[in-house]
Design an enzyme around this catalytic site. Sequence first.
Site, short mmCIF file in Angstrom:
data_model
loop_
_atom_site.label_atom_id
_atom_site.label_comp_id
_atom_site.label_asym_id
_atom_site.label_seq_id
_atom_site.Cartn_x
_atom_site.Cartn_y
_atom_site.Cartn_z
N GLU A 290 -0.90 -9.43 6.67
CA GLU A 290 -0.59 -9.29 5.25
C GLU A 290 -0.32 -7.84 4.90
OE1 GLU A 290 -4.07 -11.20 3.57
OE2 GLU A 290 -5.07 -9.26 3.26
N CYS A 291 0.70 -7.63 4.11
CA CYS A 291 1.10 -6.33 3.59
C CYS A 291 1.34 -5.32 4.70
CB CYS A 291 0.08 -5.84 2.57
SG CYS A 291 0.78 -4.64 1.40
N ALA A 292 0.40 -4.44 5.00
CA ALA A 292 0.59 -3.49 6.09
C ALA A 292 0.87 -4.20 7.40
CB ALA A 292 -0.64 -2.60 6.23
N SER B 194 3.02 -11.92 5.11
CA SER B 194 3.56 -11.75 3.76
C SER B 194 2.88 -10.56 3.10
CB SER B 194 3.34 -13.01 2.92
OG SER B 194 2.03 -13.05 2.40
N LEU C 179 2.32 -7.09 7.75
CA LEU C 179 3.70 -7.54 7.66
C LEU C 179 4.66 -6.43 8.07
CD1 LEU C 179 6.12 -9.28 6.58
CD2 LEU C 179 5.60 -8.29 4.33
#
Length: 442
Positions: free
Chosen positions: A328-330, A415, A332
Site C-alpha cells: 500500500e502507498c509506498a 494500491s 505500491l
Amino acid sequence: MVVPRLVIAAPSSGSGKTTVATGLMAALRARGLRVSPHKVGPDYIDPGYHALATGRPGRNLDPWLVGEERVRPLFLHGAAGCDVAVVEGVMGLFDGKGDTDFASTAHVARLLDAPVVLVVDAARQSRSVAAVVHGFATFDPRVRVGGAVLNRVGSDRHEELCRSALAAAGVPVLGAIRRDDAVSTPSRHLGLVPAAEREAEALAAVDRLAALVTRSCDLDALLRLAASAPRLDAVAWEPARGERTDRPVVAVAGGAAFTFGYAEHVELLRAAGADVAVFDPLRDERLPDGTAALVIGGGFPEVYAAELAANEPLRAKVAAFRGPIAAECAGLLYLCEELDGRRMCGRVPGRARMTPRLTLGYRDAVALRRSPLTEPGERFRGHEFHRTAVEYAGDPLFRWDGGADGFGDALVTASYLHLHWAGQPMTAQRLVSSSRSPSVLR
C-alpha cells in the site's frame, strides 16, 4: 476495565497537541508509570514518537477504518497492564469526516468516555483564550473538557492574564508552556519526519519534551483528571486465530523508507499462523529465509528512491517472488516499474512520480477483482495520504465515489489505500492462507 485516561485535543492543528501528548507520555513514564500511547485517526508518524516516549507500540484509534464498535476493544487491548493511557487527538477537536464529527477527536473521546485536555495556542491573545476554551467546552455537552494547557505563553504577565480569564470561565489550567524553539521537530511534505529515520535525534527530542511538560504542567492534576474516567464496558480486542500450523514466514518491509504500519497488523499475521520477519529494502540484498509472503506498507520511498533503485539484488528478488504480496502507498510505488525515473521492482505495470498536489481523505472503496486480499464486490474502508501519482497500464483494483486506484492479480494487492486490518481481519487470514508452505520452498 478501569483505565485512567486522557484525550489531548486542540482547537486546530498546529496548537501543540503532539508536543503536550508526547511530552506527557514521557514525563509520566519517567515517574515510573506504565503509559499506553494512542493516536486518533490514521496518522503513522506521531505514534512513532509515542513509542519512543513510552516504550510501548503507538496505537491508532480510527472509527472510520475499524468501526465504532472496535474502538473500545482496541483501546483496551493496547492499554492492558498499563497505569494510564494518553490519547493524542487529530486536527481540531470536532473536525471529522466531511462536514460531520465522525472519526474526530470528540467522537473518539465520547466512545472512550474520556476527559479532554484542550491545548490552546495562547500566542497573540490573552483574555480571548477563555472565550475559545469556553466555546469548545460547551459546544457538545457529551464531551467533557476537564482542563486546558496554554501553549506558547510569552511571559509571566501573559500567563497571569490567561489564567485569570480561564478561572472566570470555570476551566482549570493544567499547564502553561513557554515558547521554546528547542523542542521543534523537523517536517517535510507529509508532516513530521518519522522517528525511525532520526532515532537518536528523536530520542533527544522526546527527552526535551518530557522535561518541558514536567516543569510546565501539573502532572498530579492531570493524573487526577485521568483517574476520573469511568469503567469501560467492553472486552479487549484479540486477533483472530488461524488454522495454519506450519508457520510460513511473512516478510514485512521496514527501515527508513517504510515506516508506516499499524501494530495490529503484525499481531494479526502471527495469530493467523505466520512468523513475521522484517527486512529493509534499503540495506538487505535478499528476502528473509523462507519468505512465503510479502507485506510492503507505507512510508517515504520518494525520499529514498535513489537508494532503493541502487539495491538491484533485492529488487530482482522481489520481481521474481511468486508468493502473495500486499502493498500500500509506498509499497505500491516500490512495486511499480519506476519512481521519478528510477527503476523499481516492476511487479505493478505503472510509473510513479512526485506531484505538487496532496491527495488526502477517507475512501469507501469497492474491490473490482480477486487478489490476495480482495474478492470482487467487497467493500474496504481506507485512507489516502500522498503527493505522488501512478500512471497504470491496466484497470484499477478499487473504485469509490469520484475515484479509482490500484492494481491486483492472483499474487499482488497494491494500491494507495491504507487499510487497518483490525477493521477487516480477513485480510491477514487470506494473506497467510495463500502463503506458500515452507516445505515447497525447500
